[in-house]
Design a protein around this motif. Sequence first.
Motif, short mmCIF file in Angstrom:
data_model
loop_
_atom_site.label_atom_id
_atom_site.label_comp_id
_atom_site.label_asym_id
_atom_site.label_seq_id
_atom_site.Cartn_x
_atom_site.Cartn_y
_atom_site.Cartn_z
N ILE A 120 0.82 -1.22 0.00
CA ILE A 120 0.00 0.00 0.00
C ILE A 120 0.85 1.27 0.00
O ILE A 120 0.31 2.37 -0.13
CB ILE A 120 -0.96 0.04 1.20
N PRO A 178 -6.75 4.34 -3.33
CA PRO A 178 -7.20 3.59 -4.50
C PRO A 178 -8.71 3.46 -4.60
O PRO A 178 -9.41 3.35 -3.59
CB PRO A 178 -6.54 2.22 -4.28
N GLU A 179 -9.20 3.50 -5.83
CA GLU A 179 -10.62 3.26 -6.09
C GLU A 179 -10.92 1.79 -5.84
O GLU A 179 -10.01 0.98 -5.68
CB GLU A 179 -10.94 3.65 -7.54
N ALA A 227 -0.24 -2.58 -9.14
CA ALA A 227 -1.61 -3.02 -8.84
C ALA A 227 -2.59 -1.85 -8.81
O ALA A 227 -3.75 -1.99 -9.21
CB ALA A 227 -1.64 -3.77 -7.51
N THR A 228 -2.14 -0.70 -8.31
CA THR A 228 -3.04 0.44 -8.14
C THR A 228 -2.85 1.53 -9.18
O THR A 228 -3.65 2.46 -9.26
CB THR A 228 -2.84 1.06 -6.75
N ALA A 277 -0.43 3.60 -9.04
CA ALA A 277 0.25 4.70 -8.36
C ALA A 277 1.72 4.75 -8.78
O ALA A 277 2.34 3.72 -9.06
CB ALA A 277 0.16 4.54 -6.84
N SER A 321 0.41 3.88 -2.98
CA SER A 321 -0.86 4.61 -2.93
C SER A 321 -0.85 5.66 -1.83
O SER A 321 -1.26 6.81 -2.03
CB SER A 321 -2.03 3.65 -2.70
N ARG A 326 -7.54 -5.22 -6.52
CA ARG A 326 -6.30 -5.79 -7.06
C ARG A 326 -5.22 -5.83 -5.99
O ARG A 326 -4.40 -6.75 -5.94
CB ARG A 326 -5.83 -4.95 -8.26
N LEU A 327 -5.25 -4.83 -5.11
CA LEU A 327 -4.28 -4.78 -4.02
C LEU A 327 -4.49 -5.95 -3.05
O LEU A 327 -3.54 -6.55 -2.57
CB LEU A 327 -4.42 -3.45 -3.27
N GLY A 384 2.88 -3.09 -5.58
CA GLY A 384 1.81 -2.23 -5.10
C GLY A 384 1.53 -1.09 -6.07
O GLY A 384 0.37 -0.72 -6.30
N PRO A 411 -8.89 -0.88 -8.16
CA PRO A 411 -7.48 -1.04 -7.78
C PRO A 411 -7.30 -1.59 -6.37
O PRO A 411 -6.36 -2.34 -6.10
CB PRO A 411 -6.92 0.38 -7.89
N ALA A 412 -8.21 -1.21 -5.47
CA ALA A 412 -8.12 -1.72 -4.09
C ALA A 412 -8.31 -3.23 -4.07
O ALA A 412 -7.64 -3.95 -3.31
CB ALA A 412 -9.17 -1.05 -3.22
#
Length: 281
Positions: free
Chosen positions: A22, A32-33, A150-151, A153, A25, A39-40, A147, A36-37
């Motif tokens: 995390i 994250p929306e 995935a997001t 970021a 992000s 996916r995290l 991370g 994406p959350a």
Amino acid sequence: MPLRDLLRSARPRQWIKNILLIAPSLTSGVLPEPRPAARLVVAFVAFSLTASGVYFINDVRDADHDREHPTKRLRPVAARALTPRLAIAVGALLVATGLLLGLSIRLGSVIGVYAAVSLAYCFLLRNLVVTDLLAVASGFPLRVIAGGQATGATVSFWLLVTTCAGSLFVVTGKRYSEAVVFGAAKVRIRPSLSRYRVVHLRLAWLCSVAVAMTAYAIWAFGEGNAFSAMSLIPFALALLRYMEAINGARAAYPEDLVQKDRTLQALGMTWLGIFAARGFA
């Protein structure tokens, strides 16, 4: 074969390392929306399964040495509560499942590199001076990279340098604590320690923490916002607290230290709170 032995071999306490997922992000100031959350979360599970699978295989590889260790001798494989064949089968299944989950969210390459380096450490890299430390430390920056992927970021260069130096600080601090605590028995318990002098390990963790502190300060002030700059305070205090633990040879088990040290936990929560506040600001 109780389920408890399988769970112990999976070492769920080690999953705390995956909180690094995390970091991109939080430090980018964007929460994250939902997609994406999600996916995290999948990335967290994928890394956890892959790491646990490697632990099963590593326990088979280390069984003889673990039996010389005051606490590792109680691990199911070392204590002969799990057979090597079963441990390898479960380990392979967990690693494969973690890789498949990683592929499902387009993190197959990162998790694949993590699994490859971890398994290479089990069978080869542990015998190579310095390379063994780098191999263990590599898992932390790989989590940060995953991370970010995935997001979506951005992973700052200086934040990645901080992670690399910080992970080397933790790993060399662990080896230093082991060398001090085990003394003459260190070679039987962890043969690789025979190739390191305590003074060199001490120098390594001191240099690593200096680089981590400097890189984080460059990143924090370079971001140009009060939240990032303020985060330097709990970050620096946490490093100093961890340095105290290493200096006292109490960092042989980093996960135990983090989970039991209330000061470290408070500093970590403060750091997280600062970036959570930035996300809602």
